[in-house]
Design a protein around this motif. Sequence first.
Motif, PDB file in Angstrom:
ATOM      1  N   SER A  83       0.860  -1.197  -0.251  1.00 55.24           N
ATOM      2  CA  SER A  83      -0.206   0.320   0.329  1.00 55.24           C
ATOM      3  C   SER A  83       0.884   0.829   0.036  1.00 55.24           C
ATOM      4  N   TYR A  84       1.775   0.981   0.106  1.00 57.61           N
ATOM      5  CA  TYR A  84       2.969   2.391   0.470  1.00 57.61           C
ATOM      6  C   TYR A  84       4.507   2.417  -0.113  1.00 57.61           C
ATOM      7  N   GLU A  85       4.491   2.786  -1.843  1.00 56.78           N
ATOM      8  CA  GLU A  85       6.027   2.002  -2.292  1.00 56.78           C
ATOM      9  C   GLU A  85       7.175   2.566  -1.962  1.00 56.78           C
ATOM     10  N   LEU A 137       7.711   3.689   1.032  1.00 56.82           N
ATOM     11  CA  LEU A 137       8.093   2.500   1.914  1.00 56.82           C
ATOM     12  C   LEU A 137       9.322   1.261   1.911  1.00 56.82           C
ATOM     13  N   LYS A 185      -2.253  -5.454  -2.235  1.00 52.88           N
ATOM     14  CA  LYS A 185      -3.479  -4.738  -2.757  1.00 52.88           C
ATOM     15  C   LYS A 185      -4.783  -4.942  -2.586  1.00 52.88           C
ATOM     16  N   ASP A 195      -5.175  -0.458   4.798  1.00 50.68           N
ATOM     17  CA  ASP A 195      -3.532   0.219   5.061  1.00 50.68           C
ATOM     18  C   ASP A 195      -3.222  -1.079   4.330  1.00 50.68           C
ATOM     19  N   GLY A 244      -4.247  -1.095   1.213  1.00 54.52           N
ATOM     20  CA  GLY A 244      -4.148   0.761  -0.079  1.00 54.52           C
ATOM     21  C   GLY A 244      -6.177   0.425   0.226  1.00 54.52           C
ATOM     22  N   LYS A 303      -9.070   7.094   1.891  1.00 55.42           N
ATOM     23  CA  LYS A 303      -7.635   7.917   1.609  1.00 55.42           C
ATOM     24  C   LYS A 303      -6.997   7.657   3.221  1.00 55.42           C
TER      25      LYS A 303
END
Length: 370
Positions: free
Chosen positions: A99-101, A103, A245, A270, A272, A279
């Motif tokens: 969910s968080y590129e 990181l 995701k 968390d 996605g 969001k």
Amino acid sequence: MIIGVPKEIKNNENRVGVTPAGVIELIRNGHSVYVQATAGEGSGFSDEKYTKAGATILPTIEEVYATAEMIIKVKEPIASEYNLIKEDQLLFTYFHFASYEPLTHAMIERKAVCLAYETVERPDRSLPLLVPMSEVAGRMSIQEGAKYLEKPLKGRGILLGGVPGVRPAKVLVLGGGVVGTNAAKMAAGLGADVTILDTNLARLRYLDDIMPANVNTMMSNEYTIRELIPSHDLIIGAVLIPGAKAPNLITRDMLKDMKPGTVLVDVAVDQGGCIETCKPTTHEDPTFIIDDVVHYCVANMPGAVPYTSTQALTNATLPYAIQLANKGWKQACADSNELKLGLNVVNGKVVYKGVAEAFNLEYTPVDSIL
């Protein structure tokens, strides 16, 4: 092994990676535990309790990362922690990489060994380190949803369980896994009219057997979701694809079909999120409104009940942490397929397929590094 427990610094995150009871067990197995000062206070555990358990208290997060071979946390490192992480350092925590590129790239760059709670998997496909927080989040989703249905908080002004002579709220739960089951139980217990959707017919049969009479089960598909959302007051997103995701089951165009004041709680945020318009939000500022629909998308819901959450999490993670500390991560993962599946990023390589596919990164089979 030298184990470090830093204080969580994500917004309003009050949990801690290990309880004093966990510290005692790690020390009994011959390991040293260093805990950052005040790390446990948010969960009700003072520095004195950690000291009595045998831990050494360090004043700063920098010292904890510099000292430890293995870091045990709750949430993924945030940007201010990235440069503290050392090459070959084992991080045992929730990551939710897909969910968080940023990181993902940061952990590749730091060449750390990232073992994610959420992808440790048993042979029956259950996720033992995700279950306790999923139980908490599922139950909390109804608490929070019921609160935000109140008119002063921009909801429809409807009481979840209704009263004699007035119908209860209608609750739609997307997903019949651990989160969805706990959400449905809580909503049903409060007297709501509950419908739970899933794509697994065997799971629906099981839920139909165990749930009370005010819970209905239906097969999940886009047609059914579109048919149901106009009549429901609270919608819970509880979909999980391990390590990947979450799919968008509620799309932007569906909001126009919902009643003003409908509340959406996306527990999958968390990973996605399964609601397109969601969001990540925080406990400090948990909601926003789009098309008169209230969105609650807090990415660390269990952090609001840290005393319960920290104990539940340590109960689940401690046996695995002891394996990792006793054997070292490489041998522990070679011996345990459950732990091996937890490896996501190792020494600059992405070794979990769902993460590689999420960002079109090169995938390295985990067996090639063990």
